[in-house]
Write an enzyme that holds these catalytic residues in place. Structure first.
Site, PDB file in Angstrom:
ATOM      1  CD  GLU A 121      -2.751  -1.571   2.272  1.00 50.26           C
ATOM      2  OE1 GLU A 121      -2.649  -0.858   3.277  1.00 50.26           O
ATOM      3  OE2 GLU A 121      -3.530  -2.546   2.218  1.00 50.26           O
ATOM      4  CG  ASN A 131      -0.555  -6.294  -2.172  1.00 50.40           C
ATOM      5  OD1 ASN A 131      -1.145  -6.796  -3.122  1.00 50.40           O
ATOM      6  ND2 ASN A 131      -1.015  -6.372  -0.920  1.00 50.40           N
ATOM      7  CG  HIS A 173      -9.679  -5.888   0.553  1.00 49.58           C
ATOM      8  ND1 HIS A 173      -9.856  -7.102   1.191  1.00 49.58           N
ATOM      9  CD2 HIS A 173      -8.361  -5.597   0.676  1.00 49.58           C
ATOM     10  CE1 HIS A 173      -8.705  -7.518   1.678  1.00 49.58           C
ATOM     11  NE2 HIS A 173      -7.779  -6.635   1.376  1.00 49.58           N
ATOM     12  CD  GLU A 212      -4.319  -7.765   0.941  1.00 46.64           C
ATOM     13  OE1 GLU A 212      -5.195  -7.175   1.601  1.00 46.64           O
ATOM     14  OE2 GLU A 212      -3.113  -7.467   1.029  1.00 46.64           O
ATOM     15  CG  ASP A 259     -12.330  -9.396   1.353  1.00 46.91           C
ATOM     16  OD1 ASP A 259     -12.325  -8.330   0.714  1.00 46.91           O
ATOM     17  OD2 ASP A 259     -11.824  -9.494   2.499  1.00 46.91           O
TER      18      ASP A 259
HETATM   19  O1  G3I Z   1      -2.622  -9.997  17.893  1.00 51.90           O
HETATM   20  C1  G3I Z   1      -3.169  -8.863  18.575  1.00 51.90           C
HETATM   21  C2  G3I Z   1      -3.510  -9.207  19.967  1.00 51.90           C
HETATM   22  O2  G3I Z   1      -2.330  -9.525  20.663  1.00 51.90           O
HETATM   23  C3  G3I Z   1      -4.243  -8.019  20.611  1.00 51.90           C
HETATM   24  O3  G3I Z   1      -4.624  -8.349  21.905  1.00 51.90           O
HETATM   25  C4  G3I Z   1      -5.459  -7.632  19.784  1.00 51.90           C
HETATM   26  C5  G3I Z   1      -6.184  -6.428  20.381  1.00 51.90           C
HETATM   27  O4  G3I Z   1      -6.693  -5.607  19.369  1.00 51.90           O
HETATM   28  O5  G3I Z   1      -5.027  -7.324  18.512  1.00 51.90           O
HETATM   29  C6  G3I Z   1      -4.382  -8.388  17.839  1.00 51.90           C
HETATM   30  O6  G3I Z   1      -3.942  -7.924  16.631  1.00 51.90           O
HETATM   31  C7  G3I Z   1      -4.893  -7.695  15.626  1.00 51.90           C
HETATM   32  C8  G3I Z   1      -4.491  -8.512  14.419  1.00 51.90           C
HETATM   33  O7  G3I Z   1      -5.332  -8.204  13.321  1.00 51.90           O
HETATM   34  C9  G3I Z   1      -4.513 -10.006  14.662  1.00 51.90           C
HETATM   35  O8  G3I Z   1      -5.808 -10.416  14.942  1.00 51.90           O
HETATM   36  C10 G3I Z   1      -4.915  -6.243  15.279  1.00 51.90           C
HETATM   37  O9  G3I Z   1      -5.461  -5.494  16.365  1.00 51.90           O
HETATM   38  C11 G3I Z   1      -5.730  -5.991  14.060  1.00 51.90           C
HETATM   39  O10 G3I Z   1      -5.573  -4.638  13.641  1.00 51.90           O
HETATM   40  C12 G3I Z   1      -5.249  -6.886  12.923  1.00 51.90           C
HETATM   41  O11 G3I Z   1      -6.042  -6.695  11.788  1.00 51.90           O
HETATM   42  C13 G3I Z   1      -5.431  -7.059  10.567  1.00 51.90           C
HETATM   43  C14 G3I Z   1      -5.379  -5.852   9.656  1.00 51.90           C
HETATM   44  O12 G3I Z   1      -4.802  -6.230   8.422  1.00 51.90           O
HETATM   45  C15 G3I Z   1      -4.541  -4.727  10.245  1.00 51.90           C
HETATM   46  O13 G3I Z   1      -4.538  -3.677   9.406  1.00 51.90           O
HETATM   47  C16 G3I Z   1      -6.285  -8.133   9.908  1.00 51.90           C
HETATM   48  O14 G3I Z   1      -6.234  -9.318  10.679  1.00 51.90           O
HETATM   49  C17 G3I Z   1      -5.781  -8.424   8.503  1.00 51.90           C
HETATM   50  O15 G3I Z   1      -6.713  -9.221   7.822  1.00 51.90           O
HETATM   51  C18 G3I Z   1      -5.621  -7.134   7.717  1.00 51.90           C
HETATM   52  O16 G3I Z   1      -5.050  -7.437   6.478  1.00 51.90           O
HETATM   53  C19 G3I Z   1      -4.809  -6.327   5.602  1.00 51.90           C
HETATM   54  C20 G3I Z   1      -3.593  -6.673   4.758  1.00 51.90           C
HETATM   55  O17 G3I Z   1      -2.526  -7.005   5.584  1.00 51.90           O
HETATM   56  C21 G3I Z   1      -3.235  -5.523   3.816  1.00 51.90           C
HETATM   57  N1  G3I Z   1      -4.361  -5.118   3.016  1.00 51.90           N
HETATM   58  C22 G3I Z   1      -5.591  -4.833   3.764  1.00 51.90           C
HETATM   59  C23 G3I Z   1      -5.969  -6.018   4.642  1.00 51.90           C
HETATM   60  C24 G3I Z   1      -7.277  -5.763   5.346  1.00 51.90           C
HETATM   61  O18 G3I Z   1      -7.154  -4.689   6.237  1.00 51.90           O
END
Ligand code: G3I
Length: 365
Positions: A175, A216, A252, A281, A283
């Protein structure tokens, strides 16, 4: 006394006959087992009963979260059956691999890579440079440009080297563009200048010369200013002989925004630069609750994305961003929206799954 009437000879003959029968039975069993296992292998690879069996070497992938991978046997079963490529949803991001400065934790990433290896799946690496999911020690560290550059180089070199030969493509810079189609004003751009993109690609290339290196981004699927900006960016990198191999189109999508116009032609123009492209990615979200009409429309969106990619020679594969609604990131980020994936929250296939399978089977060579 004739030979036949000699009880010893009779006994030996009976024993040898029994042995021959036993050997023949064993041989028959071996053949039958081989036939039945090869016919079941053929069934699973030829009858289009799974996405991966419909595509051969073309990549049909999914993002994988470790929580589901560890805790859900049904998830693992579908993952292994349906996909030939996996992307770590979060496990390879900087915050996951180096939560504390200088202390690496590869356990989640390694687990995904090991699962992929055990199930004959390839791995896409995601991601090396991003503005999100960075460790606090880095974002709060107030590092000067020289130090930050050293840290970034070390991060890229360490991670790419660790998985050298095991990751076929890396999202090196994730990004890099913002929503006004300019370079995103991240800490990387602000402190290191726009050369950080070329540097990151060069460092990744030095660590694994065979991995395909990608930029990406999202909202670059259809024609428009942001996809033009990506086009110009990669063209300028190629002109400077920076090692870049591909562009990832996140895709997305949202039923509320319509299907991106000119998707296929847009993919094609990037391949004409000599790059490969991939859907990285995919969906398709919608406002909840989902109606059957919504799910049918969603199926059309999925089908159209796959059709566009399959129609473009350099489009090497499509990855969905998790395959089941049960584990989707969408409801957390877009309250009131969801149902974005191929499988529902009980891991049952949705119309979108059937559409993708149908499209892949139709276009498989
Ligand atoms: O692992 C921590 C945990 O320790 C903590 O207690 C908890 C509290 O919020 O957060 C956990 O981390 C989260 C993580 O996902 C794992 O579940 C983060 O808060 C959360 O922000 C994170 O979200 C991810 C997101 O990227 C962050 O921007 C999503 O899973 C993931 O699907 C998403 O993927 C992104 C791609 O990497 C890039 N393109 C967009 C896509 C969708 O946003």
């Amino acid at each position: 006394m004739t030979l036949e009437s000699n009880p010893r000879v009779g006994q030996r003959r009976r024993a040898s006959f029994a042995l021959q029968v036993a050997l023949a039975l064993i041989a028959l069993c071996v053949v039958l087992t081989a036939c039945s296992s090869s016919s079941s292998a053929q069934t699973s690879s030829n009858n289009g009963s799974s996405l991966r069996s419909a595509v051969g070497n073309w990549k049909i992938g999914t993002a994988v979260g470790v929580k589901a991978l560890r805790g859900d046997a049904s998830f693992r079963k579908v993952l292994a059956q349906q996909f030939n490529s996996v992307t770590a949803e979060d496990a390879m991001k900087w915050v996951s691999v180096e939560p504390t400065r200088g202390t690496y934790d590869w356990s989640d990433a390694d687990q995904i890579v090991a699962f992929a290896k055990a199930h004959g799946q390839k791995v896409r690496g995601h991601n090396l440079v991003w503005h999100r999911q960075l460790p606090k020690w880095l974002t709060n560290g107030n590092f000067g440009a020289a130090k930050l550059r050293t840290l970034l180089k070390r991060h890229i070199t360490t991670e790419v080297s660790r998985y050298k030969g095991r990751i076929y493509a890396w999202d090196v810079v994730n990004e890099p563009l913002d929503d006004t189609a300019g370079l995103r004003g991240t800490m990387w751009l602000q402190k290191l200048g726009k050369g950080y993109i070329a540097d990151a690609l060069r460092w990744a290339h030095a660590a694994d010369p065979k991995a395909k290196l990608y930029l990406n981004d999202y909202s670059i699927e259809g024609a428009g200013p942001k996809s033009d900006a990506m086009y110009d960016l990669v063209k300028s990198l190629l002109a400077k002989k920076v090692p870049i191999n591909g562009v990832g189109f996140e895709a997305h999508l949202d039923l509320n925004y319509g299907f991106p116009s000119g998707f296929e032609d847009n993919l094609k123009r990037f391949t004409k630069l000599g790059l490969e492209v991939a859907i990285t990615e995919l969906d398709v979200r919608m406002t909840l609750p989902a109606t059957s009409d919504d799910l049918a429309q969603q199926a059309d969106y999925y089908r159209n994305v796959i059709a566009a990619c399959r129609a473009v020679k350099g489009c090497v594969g499509a990855t969905v961003w998790v395959f089941a609604d049960k584990y989707s990131w969408i409801p957390r980020f877009f309250p009131g929206e969801g149902a974005a994936d191929l499988f529902d929250s009980k891991l049952k296939p949705k119309p979108a799954y059937t559409a993708v399978l149908d499209e892949l089977s139709k276009t498989s060579s």
